[in-house]
Enzyme design. Structure first.
Site: not given
Ligand code: XIL
Length: 432
Positions: A171, A286
């Site tokens: 990001e 994701e």
């Molecule tokens: C999220 C996790 O799923 C949660 O459990 C945590 O509290 C916060 O992070 N983008 C990403 C991930 O790259 O690392 C994030 O994961 C979700 C959004």
């Protein structure tokens, strides 16, 4: 993969016109005797195997709480070819203190993956979020480089040889930060300037020359995402142009929600094509579907969620640079959507392929059908190719692969061997 499983998958790929091996999802063969069933029989092949037959990896993000749940652990072992560490390899998890690393949770996930023959994906080495509480009072412009290099070197070396891929930087693009280069105004940028990106990728490559090194980003799919797509493309093009070891783009793909009606299939497809032209692979890293603006009734909601998976994957899997689909979780029992995008009616969210009891949902069918369609297509063209290709390379007994050179085969010839990403080197892992 053992030989019997491989030859089974090969025969599956070689026999598209026989009875379907799975009855889940819509079939492209007109010989399919029955309409697709919303609840596939338990004999249906798992997503990991369907993905592999089509030349992809399928996996899910998991965390230590989940793998301690026997039902969930079994479902992951069945459905996945890969796991991503959801939180256990973030700074906040690995760095209890400035001078200490704690690999306990990461190692639990690695051991879980190893015991089931799954590939393991690291997430994430550089991010402005999930930093430990000591970070802001300890790391400054004077010592930031040392912290960054030490962190990446120590963590990547710890898992070297076991990692399928690393999200090296997460990001880093944010046009709303207002910079001409489109970079996000993060602590790393403030302390080191844009060179923190070079530093991160070169340090990771030196610590594990075999892992696929990814830049991971979100928010690239909507009509309103054009500026972010452009800035991401400029960043990747700049990194690649200067020979930085970035091999793949991870596209988070948190889909659904109130903005989703603005899904820009054409703009997204063009972006994937442009990323591929830089010589990069793409992982949908994701994927999940926010259901907070969808109907309360479970069956209508599940169908709507499945339709979003279907539309998303129709675009993603049409692009030859895409090599993997990873959902952010596997079961609705463990999902960040429960807290990041809860429903206002208080009903439990249903963003993932399996429900909270680990039963397959229409979302599972949609993902299965997307892989299945690719297998059918690849096999159909391989079968017709036999009439024109050298029989020595296409005859019976030869493995039929949907993407013989790692997904590059549909690319213009000029891009095939020039600037080949490191992913073109033979991978050692089971599914690479
Ligand atoms: C999220 C996790 O799923 C949660 O459990 C945590 O509290 C916060 O992070 N983008 C990403 C991930 O790259 O690392 C994030 O994961 C979700 C959004």
């Amino acid at each position: 993969m053992d030989t019997s499983r491989r030859s089974f998958l090969r025969s599956l790929a070689a026999a598209p016109l026989l009875a379907p091996a799975t009855s889940c999802g819509p079939k492209s063969s007109s010989l399919s005797p029955v309409a697709p069933s919303p609840t596939p029989p338990s004999t249906a092949l798992p997503l990991g195997q369907l993905a592999q037959a089509a030349g992809y990896l399928y996996g899910a993000a998991v965390d230590v709480t989940g793998i301690g749940d026997a039902g969930f652990a079994a479902a992951v072992g069945t459905e996945c070819g890969l796991i991503t560490a959801e939180n256990s390899l973030k700074w906040a998890a690995l760095r209890p203190a400035a001078d200490r690393f704690d690999f306990t949770r990461g190692d639990m996930l690695l051991n879980f993956a190893r015991a089931r023959g799954l590939a393991f994906r690291g997430h994430t080495l550089v991010w402005h979020s999930s930093l430990p509480s000591w970070f802001s009072s300890t790391v400054n412009a004077g010592n930031a480089e040392q912290f960054l290099v030490e962190h990446i070197t120590t963590v990547v070396r710890h898992y070297a040889g076991s990692m399928h891929s690393w999200d090296v930087v997460n990001e880093a693009v944010d046009p709303a930060s207002g910079r001409a280069d489109g970079l996000r105004n993060t602590p790393w940028l403030q302390m080191l300037g844009p060179r923190y990106l070079d530093l991160a990728f070169t340090t990771a490559a030196a610590a594990d020359p075999d892992a696929l090194l990814c830049y991971n980003e979100y928010g690239l799919e909507l009509g309103s995402s054009a500026a972010k797509r452009d800035a991401t493309l400029r960043l990747l093009s700049d990194l690649r142009g200067r020979g930085m070891p970035v091999h793949a783009l991870g596209i988070q793909g948190h889909a659904g929600g109130s903005g989703w009606p603005q899904f820009d299939a054409g703009g997204f497809a063009a972006f994937l094509r442009d990323v591929g032209r830089l010589g990069l692979r793409i992982l949908i890293s994701e994927l999940d579907v926010k259901d907070n603006n969808l109907p309360a009734a479970v069956s209508a909601r599940d169908q709507a969620v499945a339709a979003i998976y279907r539309d998303y994957l129709a675009v993603a899997l049409a692009d030859p640079a895409v090599i993997a689909v990873i959902t952010w979780g596997l079961s609705d029992k463990y999902t960040w959507i429960a807290t990041s995008a809860p429903r206002t009616d208080g009903l439990a969210v249903r963003p993932l392929p399996l429900d909270a009891s680990f039963a397959r949902k229409p979302a599972w069918d949609a993902i299965a059908a997307a892989f299945d369609r690719k297998t059918s297509r690849a096999v159909r063209s391989a079968v017709s190719d036999r009439h024109v290709l050298n029989p020595a390379t296409s005859g019976p007994g030869r493995p039929i692969s949907a993407r013989p050179s790692g997904g590059q085969s549909d690319r213009p010839a000029v891009l095939r061997n020039r600037d080949a990403p490191k992913a073109d080197r033979p991978f050692r892992g089971r599914y690479r």
